[in-house]
Design an enzyme around this catalytic site. Sequence first.
Site, PDB file in Angstrom:
ATOM      1  N   ASN A 106      33.379  16.562  11.712  1.00 41.99           N
ATOM      2  CA  ASN A 106      33.728  16.141  13.068  1.00 41.99           C
ATOM      3  C   ASN A 106      34.730  17.121  13.650  1.00 41.99           C
ATOM      4  O   ASN A 106      35.502  17.732  12.910  1.00 41.99           O
ATOM      5  CB  ASN A 106      34.367  14.743  12.995  1.00 41.99           C
ATOM      6  N   HIS A 108      37.929  17.173  16.247  1.00 43.72           N
ATOM      7  CA  HIS A 108      38.868  16.213  16.847  1.00 43.72           C
ATOM      8  C   HIS A 108      39.917  16.983  17.635  1.00 43.72           C
ATOM      9  O   HIS A 108      40.455  17.982  17.143  1.00 43.72           O
ATOM     10  CB  HIS A 108      39.519  15.379  15.742  1.00 43.72           C
ATOM     11  N   SER A 135      41.041  20.159  15.336  1.00 45.19           N
ATOM     12  CA  SER A 135      40.769  20.180  13.896  1.00 45.19           C
ATOM     13  C   SER A 135      39.291  19.921  13.654  1.00 45.19           C
ATOM     14  O   SER A 135      38.682  19.105  14.348  1.00 45.19           O
ATOM     15  CB  SER A 135      41.533  19.057  13.173  1.00 45.19           C
ATOM     16  N   ASP A 144      39.134   9.560  11.510  1.00 45.34           N
ATOM     17  CA  ASP A 144      39.818  10.854  11.704  1.00 45.34           C
ATOM     18  C   ASP A 144      40.748  11.213  10.542  1.00 45.34           C
ATOM     19  O   ASP A 144      41.831  11.775  10.729  1.00 45.34           O
ATOM     20  CB  ASP A 144      40.630  10.849  13.024  1.00 45.34           C
TER      21      ASP A 144
HETATM   22  C1  GRF Z   1      35.857  16.892  22.357  1.00 46.35           C
HETATM   23  O1  GRF Z   1      37.152  16.989  22.856  1.00 46.35           O
HETATM   24  C2  GRF Z   1      35.883  16.605  20.887  1.00 46.35           C
HETATM   25  O2  GRF Z   1      36.980  17.164  20.234  1.00 46.35           O
HETATM   26  C3  GRF Z   1      35.978  15.102  20.847  1.00 46.35           C
HETATM   27  O3  GRF Z   1      35.182  14.662  21.913  1.00 46.35           O
HETATM   28  C4  GRF Z   1      35.123  15.675  22.910  1.00 46.35           C
HETATM   29  C5  GRF Z   1      33.663  15.951  23.132  1.00 46.35           C
HETATM   30  O4  GRF Z   1      33.452  16.824  24.216  1.00 46.35           O
HETATM   31  N1  GRF Z   1      35.575  14.592  19.561  1.00 46.35           N
HETATM   32  P1  GRF Z   1      32.026  17.467  24.451  1.00 46.35           P
HETATM   33  O5  GRF Z   1      31.043  16.325  24.655  1.00 46.35           O
HETATM   34  O6  GRF Z   1      31.690  18.275  23.252  1.00 46.35           O
HETATM   35  O7  GRF Z   1      32.170  18.287  25.684  1.00 46.35           O
END
Ligand code: GRF
Length: 235
Positions: A106, A108, A135, A144
Site C-alpha cells: 500500500n 500511504h 510510505s 497502515d
Molecule cells: C494517495 O494519497 C494515497 O497515498 C492514498 O490515497 C491517495 C490516492 O490517490 N492511499 P490517487 O487515487 O492515487 O490519486
Amino acid sequence: MLRLAVLISGRGSNLQSLIAYTAQDTVPAMIVKVLADKPAAGLALAEAAGIETETIDPSLYPDRASFEESLITAIDKAKVDIICLAGFMRVLSPSFCRRYLGKIINIHPSLLPQYKGLNTHQRALDDGAKQHGCSVHIVTAELDDGPIVAQHQVAVNTADDQDRLAARVLAEEHKLYPAVIGAIAAGLITIRTDQGQLRLDHRSGAIPGHIPGMEQHMQWPLPTCPFHSKEMAEK
Ligand code: GRF
C-alpha cells in the site's frame, strides 16, 4: 514478469504512475487487472491503457466476507504476484490480509508510523510537523501498520496548507510506488513469509526503467529513503 493487480477507489493518479512505469519494455512488471469498489474515475485510465478492469461493489453483497470472496476470485483468476493498493478506501479483513500475506502493498500519505488513517496532511500541519511524506508498506491485518518498505520525506513549509502539502507529497508518491515495484520486479527487494512472519530482504542494484522526476539510473536503496538505508546499515 511480475504480475500486478491494482485496487483503487478514486482518481487513480498512483495507478497512472504505475501504468506509465510498467508500460516500459525494460520493466519486468505488468498490471494485469485493475479492481475498484465503486465506479472510480481511475478505471478510465486503466481502460485507456488496455488493462482489464472490474468493479466489485460491496453494497451488492450481504456482508464483507462475501464481497471479499468476489475480490479473491477476481485476483486469483488474474494470477497476480503482488496486489497494489492505490487509494483503495476499504479496510481488508484479517483473513483476506492473511491469505495474501506478503503480497499486498500500500502507499500511504505520511511517514508511517506517524499519521495512520485519514486526513494525514492536516494532522501533520496541526502538529506543526517539520517533515511529512509518504510510505510504501506491506499490508497486514492492522491498519497502515505493516513493515515499511520505503519512504520519502517532504519538508513542511510555513506557507503550506493542506492542499499544497498534499500536492507535494503526491508528486513523491508517484515516484516512490513505481520505484518499489521496479525494485521488487528486479529482485532487489524480496518479501517472504516464514511461518506467518514477514521477512523483507534487500540488496543494492539498479531499478529498471525510468521514472519522471528521478535521475536516469535509479539505484536501490533510494537515497531519499532514510529509514530504509538505516535498516540496511544495521544488517
Ligand atoms: C494517495 O494519497 C494515497 O497515498 C492514498 O490515497 C491517495 C490516492 O490517490 N492511499 P490517487 O487515487 O492515487 O490519486
